[in-house]
Enzyme design. Sequence first.
Site, PDB file in Angstrom:
ATOM      1  N   HIS A  65       0.817  -1.220   0.000  1.00 19.31           N
ATOM      2  CA  HIS A  65       0.000   0.000   0.000  1.00 19.31           C
ATOM      3  C   HIS A  65       0.851   1.272   0.000  1.00 19.31           C
ATOM      4  O   HIS A  65       0.672   2.154  -0.813  1.00 19.31           O
ATOM      5  CB  HIS A  65      -0.896   0.031   1.245  1.00 19.31           C
ATOM      6  CG  HIS A  65      -2.122  -0.829   1.150  1.00 19.31           C
ATOM      7  ND1 HIS A  65      -2.070  -2.185   1.012  1.00 19.31           N
ATOM      8  CD2 HIS A  65      -3.436  -0.505   1.185  1.00 19.31           C
ATOM      9  CE1 HIS A  65      -3.308  -2.665   0.971  1.00 19.31           C
ATOM     10  NE2 HIS A  65      -4.154  -1.662   1.070  1.00 19.31           N
ATOM     11  N   SER A 547     -13.304  -0.463   3.962  1.00 16.20           N
ATOM     12  CA  SER A 547     -12.041  -1.050   4.399  1.00 16.20           C
ATOM     13  C   SER A 547     -12.102  -1.699   5.784  1.00 16.20           C
ATOM     14  O   SER A 547     -12.990  -1.428   6.581  1.00 16.20           O
ATOM     15  CB  SER A 547     -11.008   0.071   4.379  1.00 16.20           C
ATOM     16  OG  SER A 547     -10.132  -0.014   5.451  1.00 16.20           O
TER      17      SER A 547
HETATM   18  C1  MIC Z   1      -8.716  -0.342   0.925  1.00 22.09           C
HETATM   19  O1  MIC Z   1      -8.865  -0.861  -0.182  1.00 22.09           O
HETATM   20  O2  MIC Z   1      -9.457   0.563   1.359  1.00 22.09           O
HETATM   21  C2  MIC Z   1      -7.591  -0.832   1.805  1.00 22.09           C
HETATM   22  C3  MIC Z   1      -6.624   0.266   1.921  1.00 22.09           C
HETATM   23  O3  MIC Z   1      -6.951  -1.927   1.192  1.00 22.09           O
HETATM   24  C4  MIC Z   1      -8.181  -1.251   3.132  1.00 22.09           C
HETATM   25  C5  MIC Z   1      -7.188  -1.560   4.180  1.00 22.09           C
HETATM   26  C6  MIC Z   1      -6.574  -0.332   4.788  1.00 22.09           C
HETATM   27  O4  MIC Z   1      -7.273   0.646   5.020  1.00 22.09           O
HETATM   28  O5  MIC Z   1      -5.379  -0.381   5.035  1.00 22.09           O
HETATM   29  C7  MIC Z   1      -9.147  -2.432   3.082  1.00 22.09           C
HETATM   30  O6  MIC Z   1      -9.774  -2.646   2.074  1.00 22.09           O
HETATM   31  O7  MIC Z   1      -9.355  -3.105   4.100  1.00 22.09           O
HETATM   32 FE1  SF4 Z   2      -4.894  -2.365  -2.360  1.00 25.04          FE
HETATM   33 FE2  SF4 Z   2      -7.235  -2.151  -1.082  1.00 25.04          FE
HETATM   34 FE3  SF4 Z   2      -6.939  -1.232  -3.578  1.00 25.04          FE
HETATM   35 FE4  SF4 Z   2      -6.942  -3.804  -3.151  1.00 25.04          FE
HETATM   36  S1  SF4 Z   2      -8.635  -2.418  -2.797  1.00 25.04           S
HETATM   37  S2  SF4 Z   2      -5.514  -2.686  -4.460  1.00 25.04           S
HETATM   38  S3  SF4 Z   2      -5.906  -3.980  -1.192  1.00 25.04           S
HETATM   39  S4  SF4 Z   2      -5.921  -0.476  -1.739  1.00 25.04           S
END
Ligand code: MIC
Ligand code: SF4
Length: 658
Positions: A65, A547
């Site tokens: 990330h 998330s």
């Molecule tokens: C997202 O797609 O919003 C994330 C970032 O992958 C999150 C996790 C996070 O907030 O670190 C998720 O989907 O759980």
């Molecule tokens: Fe990364 Fe979350 Fe986006 Fe998937 S949805 S690519 S885990 S930030």
Amino acid sequence: MMQTLTYKILRQHLAEGELKPGTPIGIKMDQTLTQDATGTTAFLLFELMGTARVQTALSVCYVDHNLAQFGPENHNDHLYLQTISAKTGVYYSRPGNGICHQVHLERFGRPGATLLGSDSHTPTAGGLGMLAIGAGGLDVAVAMGGGPFYLTCPKVIGVELTGKLQDWVSSKDLILKLLSILTTKGNVGHVMEYFGPGVQHLTVPQRAVVTNMGAELGVTSSIFPSDERTREFLEAQDREEVYMTLNADPNASYDRVIKINLGSLEPMAACPSSPDNVAPIRELEGHKVNQVVIGSCTNSSFSDLMIAAEILRGRRIDPMVELGISPGSRQVLEMMADNGALSSLIASGARILEAGCGPCIGQGFSPASGTVTLRTFNRNFAGRTGTKGDQAYLVSPETAAASAIMGEITDPRNLKNLVGIRYPKIKLPENYSIDDSMIQSPAPADKASKVEVLRGPTIVVPESPSPLPADLKGQVLLTCGDKVTTDHIMPAGQFLKHRSNVPEYSKYVFNSFNEEGKPTFAERAKALKSRHIAGIVVAGESYGQGSSREHAALCPVYLGVRAVIAKSIERIHRANLINFCIVPIEFENKADYDRISQDDQIEIAGLLDAIRAEDTVVVNDKTAGFSFTGRLELSARDREILLAGGLLAYTHKKATRH
Ligand code: MIC
Ligand code: SF4
């Protein structure tokens, strides 16, 4: 009894409770995954629990990330995660190796096993016949320590697939169709299970698109059977030994069955700004597009990027479009470099980004004001791109590539007539290129004590929440309406780099609700906290969707928020609230929501007693001069966690009791 596949796996992993839908159960987790944005807190909390080494069959820590590295924060996180993984017995996937869900599917997922991940898209691995669930980092830390994961025993929605996708139609269009039927609301506590003769016509990567975006339905997980397609995929990944055939029993009983003929699907898009705002592409054709991005854990597999590369081969993108490609993994990127597809993408004018989440979490590639961006991602919540007032459409790679060429939203089925492009059939490779050198193995147990854990100054151990008061005296900090996502509560994008530093990250709680020239949510909350008044958030339906980020509870509790009163609360967020000792309360009568305003003084007499034994509390809005009933939907374990002062304190208490 005829069993669903979900229940077969649940039965084999049941650690506590009975498999009765709607009741609390604990299940054993075979594997865990963390990613860097949630992983640092997960590991800091794991350390506080005092278990030296993980107790799972496999735990993997991914860095995908936070790769932008503006300032030292991200690299501090990487080094901490790399060294703490080595010490605690966890595999570490280095930055550049790819997105956790894509790499896990390629290299670690196994049919029939359970996986808990600190990311809401963990169910991607359901494409391999795995029962994979997203959760907050603290729940994952408990599972890493060998503890069960607690959830509500799910109801199972069967999706019976018949037929075969037509050319130019993608499995993304299948999940968008399901989002148009089920929406993002009201599916909490369900698992989506796919079955029927159409399943065999979907490859594992195509299935994984569907299980990935099941997260947007708000369900606990999504799962496909494990069959010949699964065996082929695992064999091509040189992992055939983990294959097993898995199916629901014939005539298994589902809570509800949705029938979909794959042959009847057409290209679709989720329009701004919700994944369930779905329309057929043919109704959107002609909208001017200035940006297209192909990537994210939903659509960045080898076959997804190959189809885009083949559509773009020998063509140039429209001069007014910028096209970004973010590959799902290093494996995908390397194979496309080897077979020349990368060259055709570059020649078309595409900008190649690194393998990781990138633009999906607002790490660059924000679109220009007032323009349309087409993305193959899973979320288009307002502002997630990093641009206020963004217009993000979620589409398949086929639609994305077609629109990049034409400069407007284009139904890919029209490409042949428009510019003479025929449908490129992509065959999955018989052998993927295998190179796990970016995955660091943990130090052996007898060498673990020698590993020095690197902790940069931006890594701050989170504070434990203070215990709840017997009677709550509070004030409403915000009333925030329906479908407030965790992106609204805790923004990612440019603020993501503060994930390992709660005091710093807390400054941005509810940032999207802050108004220019007025005190921020954080400032108002802190002022109340200094006067020993609890902060209260009042919300509408589906509060906390999106998330798994536990910062959406961890940062508010740091600011003194002690209760959320909502019409409904999504599964992962509700668990995170309880884990960090914020009381989730639901309106008995939803109309009461409209009678409450920001700054109202609220009293809940006997809160602790109610948490101990009652299903309701009486909430007194002293400012508006009325009382109403709030529901406490708490399992016995939830009550104990809240009474103990959160999951960490509860875990310690339990450990000293034994
Ligand atoms: C997202 O797609 O919003 C994330 C970032 O992958 C999150 C996790 C996070 O907030 O670190 C998720 O989907 O759980
Ligand atoms: Fe990364 Fe979350 Fe986006 Fe998937 S949805 S690519 S885990 S930030």
